[in-house]
Design an enzyme around this catalytic site. Structure first.
Site, PDB file in Angstrom:
ATOM      1  N   VAL A  11       0.850  -1.202   0.000  1.00  0.00           N
ATOM      2  CA  VAL A  11       0.000   0.000   0.000  1.00  0.00           C
ATOM      3  C   VAL A  11       0.880   1.244   0.000  1.00  0.00           C
ATOM      4  O   VAL A  11       2.075   1.178   0.262  1.00  0.00           O
ATOM      5  CB  VAL A  11      -0.943   0.012   1.219  1.00  0.00           C
ATOM      6  CG1 VAL A  11      -1.893  -1.171   1.174  1.00  0.00           C
ATOM      7  CG2 VAL A  11      -0.155   0.015   2.525  1.00  0.00           C
ATOM      8  N   CYS A  33       9.774   7.133  -5.841  1.00  0.00           N
ATOM      9  CA  CYS A  33      10.597   6.681  -4.712  1.00  0.00           C
ATOM     10  C   CYS A  33      11.686   7.639  -4.258  1.00  0.00           C
ATOM     11  O   CYS A  33      11.842   7.871  -3.060  1.00  0.00           O
ATOM     12  CB  CYS A  33      11.259   5.343  -5.063  1.00  0.00           C
ATOM     13  SG  CYS A  33      10.089   3.986  -5.195  1.00  0.00           S
ATOM     14  N   ARG A  84      17.109  16.075 -21.723  1.00  0.00           N
ATOM     15  CA  ARG A  84      17.514  14.667 -21.584  1.00  0.00           C
ATOM     16  C   ARG A  84      18.728  14.306 -22.434  1.00  0.00           C
ATOM     17  O   ARG A  84      19.119  13.152 -22.506  1.00  0.00           O
ATOM     18  CB  ARG A  84      16.340  13.762 -21.973  1.00  0.00           C
ATOM     19  CG  ARG A  84      15.147  13.882 -21.046  1.00  0.00           C
ATOM     20  CD  ARG A  84      15.431  13.284 -19.691  1.00  0.00           C
ATOM     21  NE  ARG A  84      14.297  13.416 -18.789  1.00  0.00           N
ATOM     22  CZ  ARG A  84      14.226  12.848 -17.592  1.00  0.00           C
ATOM     23  NH1 ARG A  84      15.240  12.127 -17.149  1.00  0.00           N
ATOM     24  NH2 ARG A  84      13.183  13.019 -16.826  1.00  0.00           N
TER      25      ARG A  84
END
EC number: 1.1.1.22
Length: 481
Positions: free
Chosen positions: A86, A272, A448
């Site tokens: 979760v 993350c 990039r």
């Protein structure tokens, strides 16, 4: 038959369970979630996430030994092993706001497991959690007064979006942390037996609970640190005339350093890196380690600096204003081969340009218009909370933002082009056609480093490529406004 249930049908739970089902045909795997639209999508021909190779795995296993369901309590009750995957979003208010992980959803899952279980279970932390979370979850589960034994394991994921299926097929390592007790060791062996169906045993690392939890945060912090390090170098390269690609190649050939995560860009994104570093900072502060906390804070500061530096370069290059000018945004996902926009640098770049009253035309091959609209209207950290806690009616910027379905539509009549995701198709555009359809002078800002700068300058573009020697046009333009 061993039964596995995974709570959470997102970017981690879905792909991980699909591969376990594929590699372990004698194990029944059920992925559960309270969000019916997400489960319906997993059961349809249009999966809720894009990941190369995922669709084929799901279609092969679904209905055989892989199932997706909203009947959370039933499948948790029947399972031998329960994975918990979760959200652990950054807290937006209260103690530790802006840094600490919000464990509301984890605690809720643990209490539900305790309530519905009728047999002993192994409960596996799959979400990224702060160190010592397992101890808190253990307390909830062991005070169930039912005589049921719960054993807690930490099994953090190390997947990279865009290559998640490959990573699952051939992981660098599988990390399993458990208590150093007979019960803990038995549980570790049970989970090890699942992964050993396809992962070589020498790649399955077993540690104590705390080491496993901290290893996940540490891995992401180290990777993000490498990106911030090379991005810091990119600013110095521009100031001195060095080429960051040559510098990163030179240091990457040192076997002690290695070449991975040394590509300079507009900044790192994803669900993350920033979240885990903030979590690490908070843990350090709580443990009386302010110097260590400040060290890791700097990784995020450099990442924020890189995004603002890019925006400032765009604005200063275009006569110090982009007001009412059309800017094409090529790429909105945080990296190629995913539709994920969580913490994508494109959000901050677009907001910076909108703040200077630019008109944006955005194209990404995998991100929907509704997602882009939502992302540009949300506050920081809102993205990781459930949909019902996110803005119901996003603030419309329709007068400033249009989302189109083709790169050539995006660039038509644009004053400048910003490349913010390294999709392969952006390397192969007909840039002569792009140039002919743009306002002049025509600017390209490559966030990039995917274009051939020399060729583009020959066509007539004024090109800014991160960390590369500056176009003569740009040399007198300040990088910081």
């Amino acid at each position: 038959m061993v039964k596995i249930c995974c709570i959470g049908a997102g970017y981690v739970g879905g792909p991980t369970m699909a591969v376990i089902a594929l590699k372990c045909p004698k194990i029944e795997v059920v992925v559960v979630d309270i969000a019916a639209p997400r489960i319906n999508a997993w059961n349809s021909d249009h999966l809720p996430i894009y990941e190369p190779g995922l669709e084929e795995v799901v279609k092969e296993c679904r209905g055989r030994n892989l199932f997706f369901s909203t009947d959370v309590e039933k499948h948790v009750s029947e399972a031998d092993i329960v994975f918990v995957s979760v959200n652990t979003p950054t807290k937006t208010q209260g103690l530790g706001a802006g840094k600490a992980a919000d464990l509301t959803y984890w605690e809720s899952a643990a209490r539900m497991i305790a309530d519905v279980s009728k047999s002993d279970k192994i409960v596996v932390e799959k979400s990224t959690v702060p160190v010592k979370t397992a101890e808190a979850i253990e307390r909830i589960l062991t005070h169930n007064n039912k005589g049921i034994n719960f054993t807690i394991l930490s099994n953090p994921e190390f997947l990279a979006e865009g290559t998640a299926i490959k990573d699952l097929y051939n992981p660098d390592r599988v990390l399993i942390g458990g208590r150093e007790t007979p019960e803990g060791q038995k549980a570790i062996e049970a989970l090890k037996n699942v992964y050993s169906h396809w992962v070589p045993v020498d790649r399955i690392l077993c540690t104590n609970l705390w080491s496993a939890e901290l290893s996940k945060l540490a891995a992401n912090a180290f990777l993000a640190q490498r990106i911030s390090s090379v991005n810091a170098m990119s600013a110095l390269c521009e100031a001195t005339g060095a080429d960051v690609s040559q510098v990163s190649h030179a240091i990457g050939t040192d076997s002690r350093i290695g070449p991975k995560f040394l590509s300079s860009s507009v900044g790192f994104g994803g669900s993350c890196f920033q979240k885990d570093i903030l979590n690490l900072v908070y843990i350090c502060e709580c443990n009386g380690l302010p110097e260590v906390a400040n060290y890791w804070k700097q990784v995020i500061k450099v990442n924020d600096y890189q995004k603002s530096r890019f925006v400032n370069r765009v604005v200063s290059s275009m006569f110090n204003t982009v007001s009412t000018k059309k800017i094409a945004i090529l790429g909105f996902a945080f990296k190629k081969d995913t539709g994920d926009t969580r913490e994508t640098p494109a959000i901050d770049v677009c907001k910076g340009l909108l703040g200077d009253k630019a008109k944006l035309s955005i194209y990404d091959p995998q991100v929907t218009e509704s997602q882009i609209t939502k992302d540009l209207s949300m506050k920081k950290y809102d993205w990781d909370h459930p949909a019902h806690l996110q803005p119901v009616s996003p603030t419309s910027k329709k007068d400033q933002v249009s989302v189109v379905s083709d790169a050539y539509d995006a660039v038509k009549d644009a004053h400048g082009v910003c490349i913010l995701t390294e999709w392969d198709e952006f390397k192969n555009l007909d840039y002569k056609k792009v140039f002919d359809n743009m306002q002049k002078p025509a600017f390209i800002f490559d966030g990039r480093n995917v274009v051939d700068v020399k060729k583009l300058r020959e066509i007539g573009f004024i090109v800014y490529s991160i960390g590369k020697p500056l176009d003569s046009w740009l040399k007198d333009m300040p990088a910081v406004a």
